[in-house]
Design an enzyme around this catalytic site. Structure first.
Site, short mmCIF file in Angstrom:
data_model
loop_
_atom_site.label_atom_id
_atom_site.label_comp_id
_atom_site.label_asym_id
_atom_site.label_seq_id
_atom_site.Cartn_x
_atom_site.Cartn_y
_atom_site.Cartn_z
N CYS A 5 -5.97 -0.13 15.01
CA CYS A 5 -7.16 -1.23 14.90
C CYS A 5 -8.68 -0.88 15.63
CB CYS A 5 -7.47 -2.28 14.09
SG CYS A 5 -6.04 -2.59 13.10
N CYS A 57 -10.70 -11.24 14.25
CA CYS A 57 -9.51 -11.31 14.22
C CYS A 57 -8.76 -12.78 13.55
CB CYS A 57 -8.43 -11.21 15.98
SG CYS A 57 -8.75 -12.72 16.97
#
Ligand code: SF4
Length: 244
Positions: A201, A225
């Protein structure tokens, strides 16, 4: 003096204070919170450049201040090696990780769920197990579009103070501090990364948004996140402390 909880004009401080004044302000914020919370004050160390600054500042306030790292099965080897060196040098740092099975390539199909399982839940566990009353983060309001609406002192979860002592720092000032105080950083920055996360990511990206290389190609691009946006005082979190 107790930590001041009044809302401040963050934007005016970003350009109103110089580097030295920002360092002093950050130290004062940590000092006040440490006086109030003692061992209940714990640094959340993401192993990124901002956390390196906060960790160094906290150690200047008191070498006894504890920290925790949330790691995942997808962290780059350089980050894992950097974490090992940190924990060796500072054994008062605990590492939390969720090793429970998750669907293959969940980071691609549902990154929010992946982050929730691998990052948010172990953070909840860290807060619960370490008896955290005040957690200290390296969040900065100049870092990207999702980070403009924060305060230096927040209570997003009842009974859990959140301190963002370098909220008003520019990226340049972070590097200025790391250089001036010779603080070691993750070698991945030498490759050109500006914001570090899990391997699948995280990409090298240029442009004004420092976090633009995070979750590229997903709806979460440049986003979060969840540890700064989701409730953390929830019982039943997973991700037991691990041995390195
Ligand atoms: S950053 Fe990516 S791999 Fe890491 S927990 Fe989040 S979605 Fe999963």
């Amino acid at each position: 003096m107790p930590v001041a909880r009044a809302e401040v004009d963050v934007k005016s401080l970003v350009d109103g204070l110089n580097f030295r004044q920002k360092v002093e302000r950050s130290l004062e914020l940590i000092r006040d919170a440490h006086r109030e919370y003692g061992d209940g004050l714990v640094v959340a160390n993401s192993l990124g450049k901002d956390s390196c600054v906060v960790w160094d500042l906290a150690k200047r306030v008191s070498p006894a201040i504890r920290g925790f790292v949330v790691t995942t099965r997808f962290k780059p080897p350089e980050t894992v090696a950097f974490m090992r060196r940190l924990v060796e040098r500072y054994p008062e740092t605990r590492v939390f990780r969720n090793d429970e099975p998750i669907p293959d390539r969940l980071y691609a199909t549902d990154p929010d769920r992946c982050c929730d399982a691998l990052k948010v839940q172990p953070t909840r566990r860290a807060i619960e197990e370490m008896g955290v009353a005040c957690w200290v983060t390296g969040l900065r309001c100049t870092e990207g579009r999702t980070r403009t609406d924060f305060q230096e002192v927040e209570e997003r979860d009842a009974g859990l103070l959140k301190l963002n002592p370098i909220l008003i720092w520019y990226e340049r000032e972070v590097w200025q501090y790391l250089a001036c105080y010779e603080v070691p950083v993750n070698p991945l920055y030498k490759e050109g990364y500006r914001s570090l996360g899990c391997s699948p990511c995280t990409r090298i990206a240029n442009g004004p948004d420092e976090r633009a290389g995070r979750w590229i190609g997903t709806s979460k691009c440049g986003g979060e996140c969840g540890i700064h946006t989701r409730p953390l005082k929830v019982s039943g979190g997973v991700g037991a402390p691990v041995r390195l």
